[in-house]
Scaffold this motif. Sequence first.
Motif, PDB file in Angstrom:
ATOM      1  N   VAL A 156      19.317  -7.847  11.105  1.00  0.00           N
ATOM      2  CA  VAL A 156      21.003  -7.871  11.359  1.00  0.00           C
ATOM      3  C   VAL A 156      21.880  -7.140  12.660  1.00  0.00           C
ATOM      4  N   HIS A 157      22.037  -7.253  13.957  1.00  0.00           N
ATOM      5  CA  HIS A 157      22.086  -6.665  15.188  1.00  0.00           C
ATOM      6  C   HIS A 157      23.749  -6.782  14.857  1.00  0.00           C
ATOM      7  N   LEU A 158      24.533  -5.546  14.428  1.00  0.00           N
ATOM      8  CA  LEU A 158      25.904  -4.935  14.121  1.00  0.00           C
ATOM      9  C   LEU A 158      26.414  -4.799  15.794  1.00  0.00           C
ATOM     10  N   ALA A 197      14.354 -13.494  11.195  1.00  0.00           N
ATOM     11  CA  ALA A 197      15.397 -13.874  12.095  1.00  0.00           C
ATOM     12  C   ALA A 197      16.720 -12.339  12.022  1.00  0.00           C
ATOM     13  N   HIS A 198      17.132 -13.390  13.926  1.00  0.00           N
ATOM     14  CA  HIS A 198      17.459 -12.085  14.167  1.00  0.00           C
ATOM     15  C   HIS A 198      19.728 -12.885  13.975  1.00  0.00           C
ATOM     16  N   VAL A 199      20.403 -11.792  12.968  1.00  0.00           N
ATOM     17  CA  VAL A 199      21.530 -12.322  13.230  1.00  0.00           C
ATOM     18  C   VAL A 199      23.162 -11.304  13.390  1.00  0.00           C
ATOM     19  N   ASP A 200      23.377 -11.908  14.200  1.00  0.00           N
ATOM     20  CA  ASP A 200      24.186 -11.346  15.385  1.00  0.00           C
ATOM     21  C   ASP A 200      25.648 -11.127  14.255  1.00  0.00           C
ATOM     22  N   VAL A 201      26.302 -10.023  13.991  1.00  0.00           N
ATOM     23  CA  VAL A 201      27.535 -10.314  13.639  1.00  0.00           C
ATOM     24  C   VAL A 201      28.543  -8.858  14.315  1.00  0.00           C
TER      25      VAL A 201
HETATM   26 ZN    ZN Z   1      21.588 -10.001  18.774  1.00  0.00          ZN
END
Ligand code: ZN
Length: 222
Positions: free
Chosen positions: A64-66, A31-35
Amino acid sequence: MVKIAPSILSADFANLERDLHAIERAGADMAHVDVMDGVFVPNITIGIPVVASIRRVTSLPLDVHLMITQPHRYVERFAGAGADYITVHYESETDENISRSIELIHRCNAKAGLSIKPETPAAAVLPWLSELDLVLVMTVEPGFGGQHLIEAELDKVRALRGEISRRRLSVELEVDGGVNARTAGSCALAGADILVAGSAVFGSDDMAGAISALRCQTPITG
Ligand code: ZN
Ligand code: DX5
């Protein structure tokens, strides 16, 4: 085979548990999580408490994509919340703090990623390539889902794939933004290992079909 990482940016934030279970059943690999912090990008999304909560309801790896300024201040807390991969942006830090972020992420036993925005050349990530687990090439301007993939960004994916192979590294190459059944094939052909897709998965009535369409567009490289 290419991995599919649905971006929960396009999920229903009031029903994240339901939507995470739906992508699990549909065959997602992570699961890709855009922060987003409203400073590095012009949008604000979710943070550490949400990552901790979704960690409790899914066994999918959390990617997790910060998209935040000075992420080195937060990477340990995201790892503590249960992130499996933590990706920081090249443009959001000094070189020294990029190295520090990678070191901190590894010290927390998470995988470290470095991402570049469309205006940044592929060469920017090379000084860290051998220390990284993942390179994320943005194929849209970060900040929002539902945009069109910028085809020229795939040249960077090809260049990085070449460099990773030439140096016999095991860095994963991820593409994020505008990936759908029409564009997935070119992303995989350019050398991507992981395809992030938000609207193409969550906007479909048939998530399993959408995920397999993204995979089926991809050439089998053995
Ligand atoms: Zn992203
Ligand atoms: C954009 C985000 C993406 C976004 C992708 O800044 O990093 O992960 O959710 O959305 P789609 O797949 O709709 O382009």
